[in-house]
Design an enzyme around this catalytic site. Structure first.
Site, mmCIF file in Angstrom:
data_model
loop_
_atom_site.group_PDB
_atom_site.id
_atom_site.type_symbol
_atom_site.label_atom_id
_atom_site.label_comp_id
_atom_site.label_asym_id
_atom_site.label_seq_id
_atom_site.Cartn_x
_atom_site.Cartn_y
_atom_site.Cartn_z
ATOM 1 N N CYS A 161 0.820 -1.216 0.000
ATOM 2 C CA CYS A 161 0.000 0.000 0.000
ATOM 3 C C CYS A 161 0.855 1.269 0.000
ATOM 4 O O CYS A 161 0.686 2.142 -0.835
ATOM 5 C CB CYS A 161 -0.923 -0.001 1.220
ATOM 6 S SG CYS A 161 -1.788 1.544 1.456
ATOM 7 N N CYS A 200 -1.319 1.693 -3.207
ATOM 8 C CA CYS A 200 -2.353 2.728 -3.040
ATOM 9 C C CYS A 200 -1.797 4.152 -2.945
ATOM 10 O O CYS A 200 -2.284 5.052 -3.633
ATOM 11 C CB CYS A 200 -3.154 2.464 -1.768
ATOM 12 S SG CYS A 200 -3.476 0.737 -1.445
ATOM 13 N N LYS A 256 0.207 5.388 -6.039
ATOM 14 C CA LYS A 256 -0.788 5.421 -7.125
ATOM 15 C C LYS A 256 -1.644 6.684 -7.029
ATOM 16 O O LYS A 256 -1.839 7.395 -8.010
ATOM 17 C CB LYS A 256 -1.642 4.152 -7.047
ATOM 18 C CG LYS A 256 -2.736 3.984 -8.069
ATOM 19 C CD LYS A 256 -4.051 4.653 -7.755
ATOM 20 C CE LYS A 256 -4.670 4.354 -6.432
ATOM 21 N NZ LYS A 256 -5.222 3.014 -6.277
ATOM 22 N N TYR A 283 -8.743 -3.311 -11.265
ATOM 23 C CA TYR A 283 -8.407 -2.024 -10.638
ATOM 24 C C TYR A 283 -7.112 -1.423 -11.215
ATOM 25 O O TYR A 283 -7.067 -0.262 -11.589
ATOM 26 C CB TYR A 283 -8.124 -2.239 -9.149
ATOM 27 C CG TYR A 283 -9.273 -2.431 -8.223
ATOM 28 C CD1 TYR A 283 -9.812 -1.354 -7.530
ATOM 29 C CD2 TYR A 283 -9.790 -3.688 -7.960
ATOM 30 C CE1 TYR A 283 -10.828 -1.530 -6.597
ATOM 31 C CE2 TYR A 283 -10.808 -3.872 -7.038
ATOM 32 C CZ TYR A 283 -11.319 -2.786 -6.355
ATOM 33 O OH TYR A 283 -12.323 -2.962 -5.435
ATOM 34 N N GLU A 332 -6.848 1.906 -13.449
ATOM 35 C CA GLU A 332 -6.279 3.109 -12.822
ATOM 36 C C GLU A 332 -5.037 3.582 -13.567
ATOM 37 O O GLU A 332 -4.871 4.779 -13.840
ATOM 38 C CB GLU A 332 -5.954 2.826 -11.344
ATOM 39 C CG GLU A 332 -7.226 2.657 -10.525
ATOM 40 C CD GLU A 332 -6.987 2.407 -9.041
ATOM 41 O OE1 GLU A 332 -7.922 2.595 -8.250
ATOM 42 O OE2 GLU A 332 -5.864 2.005 -8.662
ATOM 43 N N HIS A 360 -27.141 21.515 -1.084
ATOM 44 C CA HIS A 360 -27.345 22.150 -2.379
ATOM 45 C C HIS A 360 -26.421 23.345 -2.575
ATOM 46 O O HIS A 360 -26.218 24.107 -1.623
ATOM 47 C CB HIS A 360 -28.805 22.620 -2.456
ATOM 48 C CG HIS A 360 -29.156 23.206 -3.775
ATOM 49 N ND1 HIS A 360 -29.352 22.433 -4.898
ATOM 50 C CD2 HIS A 360 -29.313 24.499 -4.159
ATOM 51 C CE1 HIS A 360 -29.640 23.234 -5.918
ATOM 52 N NE2 HIS A 360 -29.616 24.476 -5.499
ATOM 53 N N GLU A 379 -26.515 15.550 -3.988
ATOM 54 C CA GLU A 379 -27.913 15.723 -3.572
ATOM 55 C C GLU A 379 -28.840 14.790 -4.349
ATOM 56 O O GLU A 379 -29.935 14.463 -3.895
ATOM 57 C CB GLU A 379 -28.370 17.181 -3.665
ATOM 58 C CG GLU A 379 -28.479 17.757 -5.057
ATOM 59 C CD GLU A 379 -28.803 19.254 -5.015
ATOM 60 O OE1 GLU A 379 -29.917 19.601 -4.596
ATOM 61 O OE2 GLU A 379 -27.946 20.049 -5.402
HETATM 62 P P1 NDP Z 1 -7.827 -7.631 -10.417
HETATM 63 O O1 NDP Z 1 -8.126 -8.951 -9.856
HETATM 64 O O2 NDP Z 1 -8.615 -6.447 -10.023
HETATM 65 O O3 NDP Z 1 -7.888 -7.712 -11.998
HETATM 66 C C1 NDP Z 1 -7.134 -8.630 -12.723
HETATM 67 C C2 NDP Z 1 -7.474 -8.476 -14.188
HETATM 68 O O4 NDP Z 1 -6.595 -9.255 -14.976
HETATM 69 C C3 NDP Z 1 -8.891 -8.926 -14.494
HETATM 70 O O5 NDP Z 1 -9.421 -8.037 -15.443
HETATM 71 C C4 NDP Z 1 -8.671 -10.323 -15.075
HETATM 72 O O6 NDP Z 1 -9.645 -10.694 -16.007
HETATM 73 C C5 NDP Z 1 -7.355 -10.140 -15.801
HETATM 74 N N1 NDP Z 1 -6.603 -11.380 -15.940
HETATM 75 C C6 NDP Z 1 -6.357 -12.286 -14.976
HETATM 76 N N2 NDP Z 1 -5.599 -13.285 -15.475
HETATM 77 C C7 NDP Z 1 -5.384 -13.002 -16.766
HETATM 78 C C8 NDP Z 1 -4.685 -13.669 -17.816
HETATM 79 N N3 NDP Z 1 -4.056 -14.818 -17.622
HETATM 80 N N4 NDP Z 1 -4.682 -13.088 -19.022
HETATM 81 C C9 NDP Z 1 -5.317 -11.915 -19.246
HETATM 82 N N5 NDP Z 1 -5.989 -11.244 -18.295
HETATM 83 C C10 NDP Z 1 -6.019 -11.786 -17.070
HETATM 84 O O7 NDP Z 1 -6.268 -7.438 -10.137
HETATM 85 P P2 NDP Z 1 -5.323 -6.177 -10.215
HETATM 86 O O8 NDP Z 1 -4.004 -6.738 -10.606
HETATM 87 O O9 NDP Z 1 -5.910 -5.083 -11.025
HETATM 88 O O10 NDP Z 1 -5.307 -5.693 -8.703
HETATM 89 C C11 NDP Z 1 -5.000 -6.614 -7.659
HETATM 90 C C12 NDP Z 1 -5.818 -6.303 -6.437
HETATM 91 O O11 NDP Z 1 -5.325 -5.155 -5.800
HETATM 92 C C13 NDP Z 1 -7.279 -5.992 -6.722
HETATM 93 O O12 NDP Z 1 -8.073 -7.134 -6.762
HETATM 94 C C14 NDP Z 1 -7.663 -5.100 -5.590
HETATM 95 O O13 NDP Z 1 -8.140 -5.901 -4.559
HETATM 96 C C15 NDP Z 1 -6.366 -4.430 -5.206
HETATM 97 N N6 NDP Z 1 -6.344 -3.034 -5.683
HETATM 98 C C16 NDP Z 1 -7.246 -2.152 -5.181
HETATM 99 C C17 NDP Z 1 -7.255 -0.839 -5.599
HETATM 100 C C18 NDP Z 1 -8.252 0.111 -5.049
HETATM 101 O O14 NDP Z 1 -8.842 -0.182 -4.017
HETATM 102 N N7 NDP Z 1 -8.502 1.248 -5.700
HETATM 103 C C19 NDP Z 1 -6.296 -0.356 -6.583
HETATM 104 C C20 NDP Z 1 -5.409 -1.370 -7.063
HETATM 105 C C21 NDP Z 1 -5.444 -2.650 -6.616
HETATM 106 P P3 NDP Z 1 -11.070 -11.313 -15.560
HETATM 107 O O15 NDP Z 1 -11.887 -10.166 -15.083
HETATM 108 O O16 NDP Z 1 -11.593 -11.894 -16.837
HETATM 109 O O17 NDP Z 1 -10.782 -12.335 -14.523
#
Ligand code: NDP
Length: 466
Positions: free
Chosen positions: A45, A50, A53, A182, A186, A441, A446
């Site tokens: 984080c 976080c 970022k 995410y 982002e 307002h 709102e």
């Molecule tokens: P996520 O789990 O959010 O997303 C992973 C993405 O990668 C999904 O779109 C998934 O597709 C895709 N994917 C997974 N495997 C493959 C593959 N083999 N080939 C192609 N695409 C693939 O993970 P992130 O890495 O974005 O983030 C990790 C975690 O960190 C998040 O789950 C979240 O909990 C946390 N995080 C939170 C944030 C916040 O609160 N603002 C910001 C950043 C991270 P599919 O959907 O089809 O499975």
């Protein structure tokens, strides 16, 4: 029988959000606590997640703010952006935060160990920096996760993850990002806001699987309108480095994209490799995450695990909550299970997403009848800025009880709103309570208390008249 004597009451492996909170709180209770961290205190984080970022998100928002200022009478002179300066300032801030983490731990009386630590037995931990074995009555594993390197893909070694994105020597002119979660979303917005030609490649039909469909759709449209290219139902097949050092990203569809950097954001893996779990009787699941019970206890009696390494909900506040529950359960004689119900969350895209509770589709499956209240409008700020961007607010209400079971916002500061909506939804407030609340307002929010009649109702997944 005399109690065996250990070097420590509690040994925490991993100095991220969860580990630090548990170590601080336990030490403050008078326990003899050590916490080992192999890299930097603060964990994902603070060091490479976080916090940096969000600083990059702020940096990337200025480009639109400069444009929006014109409608309000401002002439903003020539602009330039210095990536190296941003990264240096960001690094200073991370250093400051890390020193606060250290100070707080020391202040509470915990011993900080700058070493990788691995399990050697149910009460034994090996410190790799000195190759010394120490003992503890209890061990807490809070080692987090790391980006999935997509090792099976040819050319994966040419790609960066979010870790490296925070330390690029130069701002790339173009970037291809793989993933639709995410981090991918982002970073696509951050890079685009900083002027980078950005393409997002996602294997599914719509980005941000698991979020409310309206949020997914609205954000997708907004990103495309800004100029971010989104290629759904496609993925990377191979990444090849060209003689000029740049990259070719070959897609499954047969297309090839040129880019200065290829960023993989396809989820994260728990950091359990070579952790010695087998030596301590700590079981892993098929994804390598540590198996825990409802109280975060592993399959070994005196070893608990919290945070991303358990593969539950990978969010900083959740890891901190799990740490608090661990201390309550173990040291305060108040057995407390972490509560994962109705976790508010934000995606720091542009505009942001703020969300809590059930999506429309989930509620339709769960309840006999659901009311949807939805408002889509141009935020007041954009009347003069001229920006063609929408805000959307949506409440999902269980018709029988009138309880608001989901709240979803797409628009400026949606992340801030999610925190307050999180309280409302967690407290199971009814739509009548929203209606009875006076509006602030003029504010975009709102709308949340002035949507008096449902936009539509759902019976099963069928829409019926409002
Ligand atoms: P996520 O789990 O959010 O997303 C992973 C993405 O990668 C999904 O779109 C998934 O597709 C895709 N994917 C997974 N495997 C493959 C593959 N083999 N080939 C192609 N695409 C693939 O993970 P992130 O890495 O974005 O983030 C990790 C975690 O960190 C998040 O789950 C979240 O909990 C946390 N995080 C939170 C944030 C916040 O609160 N603002 C910001 C950043 C991270 P599919 O959907 O089809 O499975």
């Amino acid at each position: 029988m005399t109690k065996p004597s250990y070097d420590y009451d509690l040994f925490v492996i991993g100095g991220g959000s969860g580990g630090v909170r548990a170590a601080r709180r336990s030490a403050a209770l008078g326990k003899r606590v050590a916490i080992a961290e192999e890299f930097r205190f603060g964990g994902t984080c603070v060091i490479r997640g976080c916090v940096p970022k969000k600083l990059l998100v702020y940096a990337s928002q200025f480009s639109e703010s400069f444009e929006d200022a014109a409608g309000y009478g401002w002439s903003v002179g020539s602009r330039s952006f210095d990536w190296a300066k941003l990264i240096a300032n960001k690094d200073n801030e991370i250093d400051r935060l890390e020193s606060i983490y250290r100070r707080n731990l020391e202040g509470a009386g915990a011993e900080l160990l700058a070493t990788r630590a691995v399990l050697e037995g149910p009460h034994e931990i090996r410190l790799l920096a000195t190759d010394k074995v120490v003992t503890a009555e209890r061990i807490l594993i809070a080692v987090g996760g790391r980006p999935n390197p997509f090792a099976d893909m040819p050319g994966a070694e040419h790609c960066i993850s979010s870790n490296e994105a925070f330390h690029l020597k130069r701002l790339p002119r173009s970037v291809v990002i793989l993933g639709g979660g995410y981090i991918a979303v982002e970073f696509a917005n951050v890079f685009h806001g900083l002027g980078v030609e950005t393409t997002l490649v996602y294997r599914g039909r719509e980005i941000l699987q698991g979020f409310d469909d309206d949020l997914r759709h609205e954000l997708h449209q907004a990103m495309v309108k800004k100029g971010i290219r989104i290629r759904c139902e496609d993925t990377l097949r191979e990444v090849v480095q060209k003689p000029d050092g740049r990259f070719e990203a070959h897609l499954k569809s047969g297309d090839c994209l040129d880019a200065d950097e290829v960023l993989l954001a396809i989820g994260r893996k728990p950091n359990t490799e070579d952790l010695g779990c087998e030596k301590a009787g700590v079981e892993l699941d098929s994804r390598g995450a540590i198996v825990v019970d409802e109280y975060s206890k592993t399959t070994a009696d005196h070893i608990h695990a919290i945070g991303d390494v358990t593969g539950r909900v990978a969010l900083t506040p959740v890891a901190i909550h799990e740490a608090m529950c661990f201390v309550d359960t173990i040291y305060l004689d108040r057995p407390t299970k972490p509560d994962f119900d109705m976790i508010p969350t934000a995606v720091f895209s542009q505009p942001e997403i703020g969300t809590v509770g059930m999506t429309e589709a989930h509620a339709a499956r769960e309840f006999d009848e659901v009311e949807i209240y939805k408002a889509t409008f141009r935020p007041m700020k954009h009347t003069l800025s001229g920006r063609d961007e929408k805000t959307m607010m949506k409440l999902v209400v269980e018709a029988a009880s009138g309880v608001v079971v989901g709240a979803h916002v797409f628009g400026p500061d949606a992340g801030e709103l999610a925190q307050v909506l999180g309280i409302c939804v967690k407290a199971k407030l009814t739509k009548a309570a929203f209606d009875a609340t006076m509006a602030v307002h003029p504010a975009a929010a709102e709308e949340l208390v002035t949507m008096y009649t449902p936009s539509y109702r759902l019976k099963g997944s069928e829409r019926v008249a409002a």
